[in-house]
Design an enzyme around this catalytic site. Structure first.
Site, short mmCIF file in Angstrom:
data_model
loop_
_atom_site.label_atom_id
_atom_site.label_comp_id
_atom_site.label_asym_id
_atom_site.label_seq_id
_atom_site.Cartn_x
_atom_site.Cartn_y
_atom_site.Cartn_z
N LYS A 280 0.85 -1.20 0.00
CA LYS A 280 0.00 0.00 0.00
C LYS A 280 0.88 1.24 0.00
CE LYS A 280 -3.89 -1.83 2.71
NZ LYS A 280 -4.90 -1.73 1.64
N ARG A 354 -10.18 -11.67 1.71
CA ARG A 354 -11.04 -12.72 1.13
C ARG A 354 -10.36 -14.09 1.20
NH1 ARG A 354 -11.09 -9.37 -4.39
NH2 ARG A 354 -10.83 -7.72 -2.83
#
Ligand code: BES
Ligand code: ZN
Ligand code: MN
Length: 510
Positions: A280, A354
């Site tokens: 990020k 996920r």
């Protein structure tokens, strides 16, 4: 903080307590209506501050009345309750404002006089209690100099008039339920606010063990060896780049006789999300301490279930890991085999939630779950859609979704359903594996949810994306800045509605 009930009519309190009186605009307009209330004692003062335009009884308006003369109370907090009949959502927020005022005054003992109108409002007892407990929350800090933070030890609710035993029962039940739901929420807030160096996956497991042991609930923690041996490839891949190894955490709550009709609640437990090799950017990355907000929420739920003991069965699963870039980290292009046997092509290591949640659902199923609700700070995309206002939801089962939406109306935590078009599922197709973990920017919140839904294997499932709502940049309503503990109360409203012995919570009308 203890919330107590004192059914002694309008004779309130011990000397030296702070008193809070709720005053509506209607009562101020016709101050003879104040006569039945303790406010009658200060009617002249209240009238003059009203005439001076300082206090009109507007909803959530707070006015501190320093009391001179002979009163038992050194200070009176006037709290505006607005016009007409406030809804449960308004009552909850008003109570939070009252508690914050008491905290600002460093109040240890607070007496609150409850007006007739509030006493009779359905759901008011629970909502008012929740607001008080939620409004008392403050984030822990690590400054050498400890600021004095005094929150009330005890808040006593005094009905304006003597209430009959049936109504008294309603209030006692509401106070009990509201305290449990709000304490569960505050527990979730505390965990979510902990920095990544202090709360690692094993730290999260320790917090879960503490909750389980407090209530005598069975708990299991799998370490990285067991995670590997059992083939939890999604969790293992995400966790392997960190020196703080992953954990799979399970708590069971069995309140309904046989272990059937089990609801699985699965929380994303990424104790810090750097993005991994798909790193990020730096600005705002510090907020990723909240990437275990889903885990904190399901743990807060277990805390409240342990206290309320409803007749339902719940298995809580938290896949916990730290997502780090390192020589040992998983990489774009990797193909990993999940616990279910499905193979996953990794396109972006920042789509880690996920992957761990897929294994979480499969493991909940192994523990007997027949329906699933997952809670996760899953996507930045949900912030583009719903901001920090509502939690996004994706489902494969309309009925379960409607039940959760109804629960969210009662809790006052907005939830908005997102579409689950088959086209979105198609976007997760991989040429080399059963599924890929990222599908590009378009429809990002739906595609992320649908990835998790694949692991429900056709059983009813709802996904709750709290990436926007779990961690707030400023105080709003019952929430302070930082962790909100969002979805603890919504999940509980849903779960408690499944129990035969629980009275319904606040009505949906807000
Ligand atoms: N934890 C983040 C999502 C997030 C973003 C939470 C902002 C709270 C605030 C999640 O793991 C993530 O990085 N998602 C990616 C997915 C993408 C790579 C497909 C995202 O949303 O950018
Ligand atoms: Zn994440
Ligand atoms: Mn990520």
């Amino acid at each position: 903080m203890n919330i107590e009930w004192n059914n002694a009519g309008a004779v309130a309190g011990e000397a030296g307590n702070v008193l809070c009186i709720l005053v509506s605009e209607d009562r101020l307009a016709d101050s003879s209506l104040l006569n039945s209330s303790l406010a009658a004692e200060w009617k002249a003062d209240i009238d003059s501050i009203n005439r001076a335009g300082l206090f009109s009884g507007k909803l959530n308006q707070i006015y501190i009345l320093p009391v001179t003369g002979q009163s038992r109370y050194p200070i009176v907090i006037l709290a505006g309750s607005g016009k007409g009949d406030p809804g449960t959502g308004e009552i909850r927020v008003l109570a939070a404002h009252i508690c914050r005022a008491a905290v600002r005054l460093k109040t240890e003992l607070l007496d609150i006089e409850l007006p007739e109108q509030l006493l009779l409002r359905e759901g008011a007892a629970q909502a008012f209690t929740e607001g008080l407990v939620l409004g008392s929350y403050r984030r822990k800090h690590y400054k050498q100099e400890q600021a004095v933070y005094v929150k009330p030890d005890k808040i006593t609710l005094h009905p304006e008039r003597l209430v009959d035993p049936a109504l008294q029962q309603v209030w006692l039940q509401g106070i009990k339920r509201g305290s449990a739901l709000a304490d569960g929420t505050n527990l979730a807030r505390d965990l979510t606010n902990l920095p990544g160096n202090i709360l690692t996956p094993s730290g999260l497991a320790a917090a879960a063990v503490e909750v389980a042991e407090r209530h005598g609930l069975p708990v299991e923690v799998l370490d990285e060896r067991e995670i590997e041996q059992r083939g939890m490839g999604g969790l293992l891949a995400v966790g392997k780049g960190s020196v703080h190894p992953p954990r799979m955490i399970v708590i069971r709550y069995q309140g309904a006789g046989e272990w059937t009709d089990v609801t699985g609640i699965i929380g994303k437990g990424i104790t810090f999300d750097t993005g991994g090799i798909s790193l990020k950017r730096a600005p705002g990355m510090e907020d990723m301490i909240s990437d275990m907000g889903g885990a904190a929420a399901v743990l807060g739920v277990m805390e409240a279930l342990g206290r309320l003991r409803p007749q339902i069965n719940v298995v809580m699963v938290i896949p916990a890991a730290e997502n780090m870039p390192s020589a040992a980290a998983f990489k774009p292009g990797d193909i990993v085999t999940a616990l279910s046997g499905k193979t996953i092509e990794v396109l972006n290591t920042d789509a880690e939630g996920r992957m761990v949640l897929g294994d979480g659902l499969t493991y909940a199923r192994e523990w007997g779950a027949e329906r699933f609700i997952d809670v996760a700070t899953l996507t930045g995309a949900i912030l583009s859609i719903l901001g920090d206002v509502a939690t996004g939801a994706v489902t494969n089962d309309e009925q379960l979704m409607q039940e959760l939406l109804a629960a969210s109306e009662r809790s006052g935590e907005p939830v908005w359903q997102l579409p689950a078009y088959p086209e979105f599922r198609e976007m997760l197709r991989s040429e080399v594996a059963d599924i890929r973990n990222a599908a590009g920017r378009f429809g990002g919140a739906s595609t992320a949810g649908l990835f998790i839904g694949e692991f429900a294997e056709g059983l009813p499932w709802v996904h709750l994306d709290i990436a926007g709502t779990a961690f707030l940049s400023k105080e709003r309503g019952v929430n302070s800045k930082g962790a909100s503990g969002v979805m603890v109360r919504t999940l509980l409203e849903y779960l408690l509605s499944l129990s035969r012995d629980q009275p319904p919570g606040p009505s949906a009308k807000n």
